[in-house]
Design a protein around this motif. Structure first.
Motif, PDB file in Angstrom:
ATOM      1  N   ARG A  31      -5.457  13.882 -15.565  1.00 41.83           N
ATOM      2  CA  ARG A  31      -6.665  12.909 -15.464  1.00 41.83           C
ATOM      3  C   ARG A  31      -7.791  13.684 -15.074  1.00 41.83           C
ATOM      4  NH1 ARG A  31      -8.801   7.911 -11.759  1.00 41.83           N
ATOM      5  NH2 ARG A  31      -8.838   9.742 -10.401  1.00 41.83           N
ATOM      6  N   ALA A  72     -14.096  11.563 -26.849  1.00 47.05           N
ATOM      7  CA  ALA A  72     -14.118   9.951 -26.579  1.00 47.05           C
ATOM      8  C   ALA A  72     -15.578   9.618 -26.039  1.00 47.05           C
ATOM      9  CB  ALA A  72     -13.301   9.620 -25.337  1.00 47.05           C
ATOM     10  N   VAL A  80     -16.507   1.635 -27.309  1.00 42.77           N
ATOM     11  CA  VAL A  80     -15.893   2.864 -26.668  1.00 42.77           C
ATOM     12  C   VAL A  80     -15.257   3.536 -28.348  1.00 42.77           C
ATOM     13  CG1 VAL A  80     -13.518   1.272 -26.527  1.00 42.77           C
ATOM     14  CG2 VAL A  80     -13.805   3.660 -25.483  1.00 42.77           C
ATOM     15  N   TYR A  86     -13.108   6.857 -29.767  1.00 43.43           N
ATOM     16  CA  TYR A  86     -12.258   8.142 -29.849  1.00 43.43           C
ATOM     17  C   TYR A  86     -11.852   8.905 -30.889  1.00 43.43           C
ATOM     18  CZ  TYR A  86     -10.629   5.591 -25.263  1.00 43.43           C
ATOM     19  OH  TYR A  86     -10.484   4.986 -24.084  1.00 43.43           O
ATOM     20  N   ARG A  90      -3.642   7.631 -26.945  1.00 38.93           N
ATOM     21  CA  ARG A  90      -2.852   8.620 -25.896  1.00 38.93           C
ATOM     22  C   ARG A  90      -4.204   8.962 -24.754  1.00 38.93           C
ATOM     23  NH1 ARG A  90      -2.038  13.668 -27.148  1.00 38.93           N
ATOM     24  NH2 ARG A  90      -3.828  13.776 -28.900  1.00 38.93           N
ATOM     25  N   THR A 145      -7.710   7.788 -22.421  1.00 36.03           N
ATOM     26  CA  THR A 145      -8.538   6.525 -22.081  1.00 36.03           C
ATOM     27  C   THR A 145      -9.879   7.258 -21.351  1.00 36.03           C
ATOM     28  OG1 THR A 145      -6.830   5.011 -22.090  1.00 36.03           O
ATOM     29  CG2 THR A 145      -8.601   4.314 -21.113  1.00 36.03           C
ATOM     30  N   LYS A 197      -6.433   8.869 -30.107  1.00 38.00           N
ATOM     31  CA  LYS A 197      -6.347   7.443 -29.992  1.00 38.00           C
ATOM     32  C   LYS A 197      -5.087   6.999 -29.778  1.00 38.00           C
ATOM     33  CE  LYS A 197      -9.815   5.904 -33.430  1.00 38.00           C
ATOM     34  NZ  LYS A 197     -10.200   5.303 -34.600  1.00 38.00           N
ATOM     35  N   SER A 211     -12.881   6.080 -18.960  1.00 32.67           N
ATOM     36  CA  SER A 211     -13.387   5.205 -18.194  1.00 32.67           C
ATOM     37  C   SER A 211     -14.528   5.740 -17.177  1.00 32.67           C
ATOM     38  CB  SER A 211     -12.010   4.537 -17.224  1.00 32.67           C
ATOM     39  OG  SER A 211     -11.608   5.500 -16.365  1.00 32.67           O
ATOM     40  N   LEU A 226     -18.029   6.469 -24.344  1.00 30.04           N
ATOM     41  CA  LEU A 226     -18.095   5.006 -23.993  1.00 30.04           C
ATOM     42  C   LEU A 226     -19.667   4.732 -23.617  1.00 30.04           C
ATOM     43  CD1 LEU A 226     -16.731   2.611 -22.535  1.00 30.04           C
ATOM     44  CD2 LEU A 226     -17.022   3.761 -20.189  1.00 30.04           C
ATOM     45  N   GLN A 286      -8.451   9.907 -18.927  1.00 33.30           N
ATOM     46  CA  GLN A 286      -6.869   9.790 -18.835  1.00 33.30           C
ATOM     47  C   GLN A 286      -6.362  10.446 -20.119  1.00 33.30           C
ATOM     48  OE1 GLN A 286      -4.947   9.078 -15.731  1.00 33.30           O
ATOM     49  NE2 GLN A 286      -3.406   9.793 -17.258  1.00 33.30           N
TER      50      GLN A 286
END
Length: 114
Positions: A19, A49, A56, A58, A65, A67, A63, A69, A51, A80
């Motif tokens: 992360r 990525a 959102v 990717y 795999r 994330t 994609k 945030s 946001l 992540q």
């Protein structure tokens, strides 16, 4: 002075997880756009990525795999990464437009061994 500082990189085996964190300091402004990019040796920097307040997105290669945030209280955002592959090896950069100017982190290395 606004700064973006990444942390959380390192060496991981294929299939593992990491992360990444990006802490924004020097401002209380919460940008509506946050993003992670990466640059592998000998390759151009690519968007991983992004946001926004409504979307959102990717890269196709991550994609399902990765994330993205954010924690607005801490003014920090995250990437992540799971099911890591050797081809995910790169320097990762966080990015955000803040009050009309683009800011970048210094970059953090992620190495995935096979």
């Amino acid at each position: 002075q606004v700064q973006l500082v990444e942390s959380g990189g390192g060496l991981v085996q294929a299939g593992g997880s990491l992360r990444l964190s990006c802490e924004i300091s020097g401002t209380n402004y919460r940008s509506p756009v946050i993003a992670w990019y990466r640059q592998a040796p000998g390759k151009e920097r690519e968007l991983v990525a992004m946001l926004t307040t409504t979307t959102v997105n990717y890269a196709d290669s991550v994609k399902g795999r990765f994330t993205i945030s954010r924690d607005k209280f801490k003014n920090t955002f995250y990437l992540q990464m799971s099911s890591l592959k050797p081809e995910d090896t790169a320097d990762y950069y966080c990015n955000s437009p803040i009050l009309g100017r683009q800011y970048w982190g210094q970059g953090i290395q992620v190495t995935v061994s096979s």
